[in-house]
Design an enzyme around this catalytic site. Structure first.
Site, short mmCIF file in Angstrom:
data_model
loop_
_atom_site.label_atom_id
_atom_site.label_comp_id
_atom_site.label_asym_id
_atom_site.label_seq_id
_atom_site.Cartn_x
_atom_site.Cartn_y
_atom_site.Cartn_z
N ASP A 39 0.85 -1.20 0.00
CA ASP A 39 0.00 0.00 0.00
C ASP A 39 0.88 1.26 0.00
O ASP A 39 0.69 2.19 -0.81
CB ASP A 39 -0.89 -0.04 1.26
CG ASP A 39 -2.05 0.92 1.22
OD1 ASP A 39 -2.27 1.54 0.17
OD2 ASP A 39 -2.73 1.06 2.25
N SER A 89 -2.98 -9.73 2.27
CA SER A 89 -3.09 -10.11 3.70
C SER A 89 -1.88 -10.87 4.26
O SER A 89 -1.88 -11.23 5.43
CB SER A 89 -4.36 -10.94 3.99
OG SER A 89 -5.48 -10.12 4.08
N THR A 90 -0.87 -11.12 3.44
CA THR A 90 0.23 -11.98 3.93
C THR A 90 1.38 -11.21 4.58
O THR A 90 2.40 -11.80 4.93
CB THR A 90 0.82 -12.85 2.79
OG1 THR A 90 1.44 -11.98 1.84
CG2 THR A 90 -0.24 -13.71 2.13
N VAL A 121 1.49 -7.44 6.99
CA VAL A 121 1.03 -6.93 8.29
C VAL A 121 -0.20 -7.70 8.79
O VAL A 121 -0.35 -7.93 10.00
CB VAL A 121 0.67 -5.42 8.15
CG1 VAL A 121 0.04 -4.88 9.41
CG2 VAL A 121 1.91 -4.62 7.81
N TYR A 122 -1.07 -8.12 7.90
CA TYR A 122 -2.31 -8.80 8.30
C TYR A 122 -2.10 -10.28 8.64
O TYR A 122 -3.05 -10.96 9.07
CB TYR A 122 -3.41 -8.61 7.25
CG TYR A 122 -4.06 -7.24 7.27
CD1 TYR A 122 -3.67 -6.26 8.20
CD2 TYR A 122 -5.07 -6.90 6.38
CE1 TYR A 122 -4.27 -5.00 8.22
CE2 TYR A 122 -5.67 -5.64 6.39
CZ TYR A 122 -5.27 -4.70 7.31
OH TYR A 122 -5.87 -3.45 7.32
#
Ligand code: APR
Length: 187
Positions: free
Chosen positions: A42, A129-130, A132-133
């Site tokens: 991001d 998603s792999t 920070v998430y």
């Protein structure tokens, strides 16, 4: 070689690299529900794409309030080589019993749907998603590959999906699930 295999062969590519350098109709961003930027992919997309992306995100947020997990929205690609950015919000991994898989499937499906509606030929995904998430990379790669294959079998657009993996573990798992599918289908 089966009929389905022929439909997938050449329509999915797994590469290792930086998604901000990819020249595609759209690249997908692993955003958060504020759409105001962050770290990881991001941060890289906003910093290389410039303020036009943030301005477009602000307009969207003014209309919808926030972007729920699993949903996807589209903005300009600003200064990126890609024409557009599809922002999707992945689930935070909480152990796997809070609907994380369903939400991650929705991220891929909704991003692909947006691309199909726009008639995009080529789009690229990071491993949503792999980072920070914290979604396990093995399981996330299985979701990414299988959801994308299911979608492409039913839809002519996008013509091609690139999985742009930043790290070796994500690359290896994503390639593993694609090759395993192609091997099974060619039996
Ligand atoms: N190109 C491709 N992939 C990248 C890049 C890049 N330039 N930079 C990082 N990645 C990869 C990471 O290796 C990771 O496997 O993107 C994957 C997703 O990691 P994150 O960017 O941390 O995204 P996510 O886990 O979905 O967490 C989203 O992070 O910064 C925030 O605003 C974002 O709050 C949101 C959260």
């Amino acid at each position: 070689m089966s009929h389905t295999d022929k439909k997938i062969l050449g329509r999915i590519e797994v590469i290792k690299g930086d998604i901000t350098k990819i020249n595609a109709d759209a690249i997908v961003n692993a955003a958060n529900s504020s759409l105001m930027g962050g770290g990881g992919v991001d941060g890289a997309i906003h910093s290389k794409g410039g303020s036009a992306i943030l301005e477009a995100c602000k307009e969207i947020i003014a209309q919808i309030g926030h972007c729920p997990t699993g949903e996807a929205v589209i903005t300009t690609g600003g200064n990126l080589p890609a024409k557009y950015v599809i922002h999707t919000v992945g689930p935070v991994w909480q152990g796997g019993k809070n609907g994380e898989t369903v939400k991650l499937i929705q991220c891929y499906k909704n991003s692909l749907l947006l691309a199909a509606k726009q008639g995009f030929r080529v789009i690229a995904f990071p491993n949503i998603s792999t980072g920070v998430y914290n979604y396990p990379k093995d399981e996330a790669a299985a979701v990414a590959v299988h959801t994308t294959i299911d979608f492409l079998l039913d839809n002519p657009f996008p013509e091609k999906v690139v999985f742009c993996c930043f790290d070796t573990t994500n690359y290896n798992w994503t390639d593993f699930y694609l090759q395993t599918y192609l091997k099974e289908e060619s039996k």
